[in-house]
Design a protein around this motif. Structure first.
Motif, PDB file in Angstrom:
ATOM      1  N   TYR A  15     -57.689  10.054 -31.766  1.00  0.00           N
ATOM      2  CA  TYR A  15     -56.959   9.004 -32.462  1.00  0.00           C
ATOM      3  C   TYR A  15     -57.740   7.700 -32.571  1.00  0.00           C
ATOM      4  N   ALA A  19     -57.961   6.060 -36.236  1.00  0.00           N
ATOM      5  CA  ALA A  19     -57.645   4.644 -36.468  1.00  0.00           C
ATOM      6  C   ALA A  19     -58.730   3.949 -37.284  1.00  0.00           C
ATOM      7  N   ARG A  25     -56.197   7.892 -41.674  1.00  0.00           N
ATOM      8  CA  ARG A  25     -55.163   7.030 -41.083  1.00  0.00           C
ATOM      9  C   ARG A  25     -53.950   6.925 -41.994  1.00  0.00           C
ATOM     10  N   GLU A  30     -46.524   6.092 -39.216  1.00  0.00           N
ATOM     11  CA  GLU A  30     -46.132   5.125 -38.186  1.00  0.00           C
ATOM     12  C   GLU A  30     -47.212   4.067 -38.025  1.00  0.00           C
ATOM     13  N   GLU A  31     -46.794   2.831 -37.835  1.00  0.00           N
ATOM     14  CA  GLU A  31     -47.756   1.744 -37.640  1.00  0.00           C
ATOM     15  C   GLU A  31     -48.554   1.955 -36.363  1.00  0.00           C
ATOM     16  N   ASP A  32     -47.892   2.423 -35.335  1.00  0.00           N
ATOM     17  CA  ASP A  32     -48.513   2.661 -34.037  1.00  0.00           C
ATOM     18  C   ASP A  32     -48.840   4.153 -33.941  1.00  0.00           C
ATOM     19  N   LEU A  33     -50.078   4.486 -33.654  1.00  0.00           N
ATOM     20  CA  LEU A  33     -50.461   5.889 -33.527  1.00  0.00           C
ATOM     21  C   LEU A  33     -50.035   6.501 -32.198  1.00  0.00           C
ATOM     22  N   GLY A  34     -49.496   5.694 -31.301  1.00  0.00           N
ATOM     23  CA  GLY A  34     -49.087   6.187 -29.981  1.00  0.00           C
ATOM     24  C   GLY A  34     -48.153   7.372 -30.019  1.00  0.00           C
TER      25      GLY A  34
END
Length: 125
Positions: A15, A19, A25, A30-34
């Motif tokens: 990831y 990013a 990407r 989702e804004e957050d790849l978490g």
């Protein structure tokens, strides 16, 4: 395959590459790849014999179905594989395990291609 620590490292490195790859990407809404990182780690842990947390939280993996909303073209597959193989390079797996992991990742990536270059995702056609 190295357990939780190895899959956490693999997915974290993968990831990091995603990013920094604008085209790949863009496939992650989702804004957050978490959350995507957590899902992939749980999936890989379960696939390779670890806890069934992925299935408990998300149901059957259904990889092709879950990827249908996205135009997975051969070039996107290749970008995904580039970052995943770079991430695999950071693991210290014994050669047989390394080859087995890379074979699985390659077969999985090829199986998810659902569009030709320049085509919309299947649900958009």
């Amino acid at each position: 395959m190295g357990g939780h620590e190895a899959f956490s490292q693999l997915v974290g490195e993968f990831y990091r590459g995603v990013a920094e790859d604008p085209e790949l990407r863009a496939m992650y809404p989702e804004e957050d790849l978490g959350p995507a990182q957590d899902r992939l780690r749980m999936f890989l842990e379960q696939y390779w014999g670890g806890p069934s947390t992925y299935q408990e939280q998300r149901g059957h993996p259904r990889l092709r179905m879950r990827h249908m909303p996205f135009a997975v073209t051969p070039s996107m597959r290749d970008r995904w594989l580039h970052h995943m193989m770079s991430a695999a390079d950071t693991l210290a797996l014994e050669p047989q395990l390394d080859a087995t992991l890379r074979d699985y990742l390659t077969r999985a990536a090829f199986s998810l291609v659902n569009s030709e270059e320049g085509q919309a995702a299947p649900q958009d056609r």
